[in-house]
Design a protein around this motif. Structure first.
Motif, PDB file in Angstrom:
ATOM      1  N   GLU A  48       1.107  -0.593   0.590  1.00  0.00           N
ATOM      2  CA  GLU A  48      -0.218   0.250   0.251  1.00  0.00           C
ATOM      3  C   GLU A  48       0.651   1.003   0.003  1.00  0.00           C
ATOM      4  O   GLU A  48       0.462   2.566  -0.608  1.00  0.00           O
ATOM      5  N   ASP A  49       2.109   1.206   0.150  1.00  0.00           N
ATOM      6  CA  ASP A  49       2.941   2.261   0.515  1.00  0.00           C
ATOM      7  C   ASP A  49       4.279   2.513  -0.501  1.00  0.00           C
ATOM      8  O   ASP A  49       4.331   3.792  -0.516  1.00  0.00           O
ATOM      9  N   TRP A  50       4.357   1.491  -1.430  1.00  0.00           N
ATOM     10  CA  TRP A  50       4.580   1.406  -2.637  1.00  0.00           C
ATOM     11  C   TRP A  50       4.091   2.853  -3.831  1.00  0.00           C
ATOM     12  O   TRP A  50       2.869   2.727  -3.593  1.00  0.00           O
ATOM     13  N   PRO A  51       4.662   3.760  -4.068  1.00  0.00           N
ATOM     14  CA  PRO A  51       3.765   4.842  -4.861  1.00  0.00           C
ATOM     15  C   PRO A  51       3.147   4.104  -6.153  1.00  0.00           C
ATOM     16  O   PRO A  51       3.878   3.233  -6.669  1.00  0.00           O
ATOM     17  N   MET A  52       2.248   4.718  -5.810  1.00  0.00           N
ATOM     18  CA  MET A  52       1.411   3.459  -7.403  1.00  0.00           C
ATOM     19  C   MET A  52       1.998   4.125  -8.612  1.00  0.00           C
ATOM     20  O   MET A  52       2.173   3.922  -9.898  1.00  0.00           O
ATOM     21  N   ASP A  53       2.773   5.413  -9.200  1.00  0.00           N
ATOM     22  CA  ASP A  53       2.760   6.074 -10.579  1.00  0.00           C
ATOM     23  C   ASP A  53       4.502   5.385 -10.699  1.00  0.00           C
ATOM     24  O   ASP A  53       4.790   5.834 -11.700  1.00  0.00           O
ATOM     25  N   SER A  54       4.941   4.521  -9.615  1.00  0.00           N
ATOM     26  CA  SER A  54       6.082   3.856 -10.337  1.00  0.00           C
ATOM     27  C   SER A  54       6.339   2.668 -11.198  1.00  0.00           C
ATOM     28  O   SER A  54       4.632   1.994 -11.243  1.00  0.00           O
ATOM     29  N   PRO A  55       6.978   3.073 -12.259  1.00  0.00           N
ATOM     30  CA  PRO A  55       6.994   1.593 -13.423  1.00  0.00           C
ATOM     31  C   PRO A  55       7.732   0.762 -12.950  1.00  0.00           C
ATOM     32  O   PRO A  55       8.206  -0.438 -13.098  1.00  0.00           O
ATOM     33  N   ILE A  56       8.117   0.936 -11.592  1.00  0.00           N
ATOM     34  CA  ILE A  56       9.145  -0.256 -11.228  1.00  0.00           C
ATOM     35  C   ILE A  56       7.479  -1.348 -10.453  1.00  0.00           C
ATOM     36  O   ILE A  56       7.271  -0.259  -9.290  1.00  0.00           O
ATOM     37  N   ALA A  74      12.068   7.825   6.470  1.00  0.00           N
ATOM     38  CA  ALA A  74      10.188   7.175   6.261  1.00  0.00           C
ATOM     39  C   ALA A  74      10.271   6.690   4.962  1.00  0.00           C
ATOM     40  O   ALA A  74      10.630   7.950   4.710  1.00  0.00           O
ATOM     41  N   PHE A  75      10.058   5.942   4.948  1.00  0.00           N
ATOM     42  CA  PHE A  75       9.822   5.268   3.489  1.00  0.00           C
ATOM     43  C   PHE A  75       8.766   6.281   2.113  1.00  0.00           C
ATOM     44  O   PHE A  75       9.088   6.559   1.349  1.00  0.00           O
TER      45      PHE A  75
END
Length: 300
Positions: free
Chosen positions: A239-247, A279-280
């Protein structure tokens, strides 16, 4: 070699550094003051009348001029700027106050017993005051690292090198390849959007380095850098992973679970401030203004 401008006359004493765009010299002002100066010379190749002055040059001069009017004690002072045509190119000269070492050199001279807590506190306070001033004026530095932070013999700290800095406004396109790899925030490594909190991640890396006397995360590729980060702070939730990241998110990135004690041998207050800087999620990262009120600075 004497150089005369309308405002400043100086002689170049020695070359002290060289980068991809130019050279840095130690110089002495002529006349009564005789103060030492740092002279940065940038050279552009090609026809500047056709291609124009490179954006990074304009940016650094504009930001330093803006900063000069405030004369903040923790921002390096621009004293003069001039451009001279050379052939089809251009040489931009910036004259700044001279400080003989950067934080990297300063750390390399620290005895094995380490820096005192008071010394770390003083350096961190100055760094955060300078950064709070930049962020208040909507400036992102984007390349905070020990080499871009100057420390005088009186332990006065000044943020320098604004070649990658940007005035932050909404909807501007921000370049992903900013901040030296070891001090680069996860959102930049993940090619996600970012804001002033990228500078606070770099501050966290520098904070840890003042205790360790060596860099905290030393990856040699962006993937390795992320893995080294997750080894220390733990793998964030999906859930904390950025949604716009291509990775893509993967459990293979590193160990799960967040540790509140990022470094052993640190007090709870030290670790708390460090974990809030590292903080991530950028939205959970502490601001420079708030960090200055943290208990780490309050207790003796």
């Amino acid at each position: 070699m004497d150089v005369r401008t309308k405002r400043l006359s100086y002689e170049l004493l020695a070359e002290v550094g060289e980068g991809s765009y130019g050279k840095v010299y130690k110089a002495r002002e002529l006349g009564e003051k005789q103060r030492l100066l740092a002279v940065k010379k940038f050279k552009t190749e090609g026809n500047t009348s056709e291609i124009g002055i490179p954006a990074f040059m304009i940016r650094e001069v504009a930001l330093l001029r803006k900063m000069k009017s405030f004369n903040h004690p923790n921002i390096v002072m621009l004293l003069d700027a001039s451009t001279v045509p050379v052939g089809t190119g251009l040489v931009l000269t910036l004259v700044m106050e001279y400080i003989d070492q950067d934080l990297s050199t300063y750390i390399s001279k620290v005895p094995a017993s380490g820096l005192s807590r008071d010394c770390i506190k003083d350096l961190m306070r100055q760094l955060l005051q300078g950064l709070d001033f930049l962020h208040t004026n909507m400036v992102l530095h984007r390349d905070l690292k020990p080499e871009n932070i100057l420390v005088s013999s009186r332990e006065e700290l000044k943020i320098a090198d604004f070649g990658l800095a940007r005035i932050y406004t909404y909807n501007i396109a921000l370049t992903p390849g900013v901040v030296t790899l070891w001090y680069r925030a996860p959102e930049v490594l993940l090619n996600s959007v970012y804001m002033s909190s990228v500078d606070m991640w770099s501050v966290g890396c520098i904070f840890a380095e003042l205790f360790l006397l060596k860099p905290l995360f030393t990856g040699y590729t962006e993937v390795q850098q992320l893995q080294k980060i997750f080894e220390v702070i733990g793998l964030p939730s999906e859930e904390d992973w950025p949604m716009d990241s291509p990775i893509q998110y993967s459990v293979c990135w590193g160990p799960k679970g967040f540790s509140t004690r990022l470094l052993r041998n640190l007090s709870p207050d030290d670790n708390d401030l460090l974990s809030q800087c590292l903080a991530f999620r950028p939205s959970r990262r502490i601001s420079a203004a708030k960090a200055l009120t943290h208990p780490f600075f309050m207790k003796h």
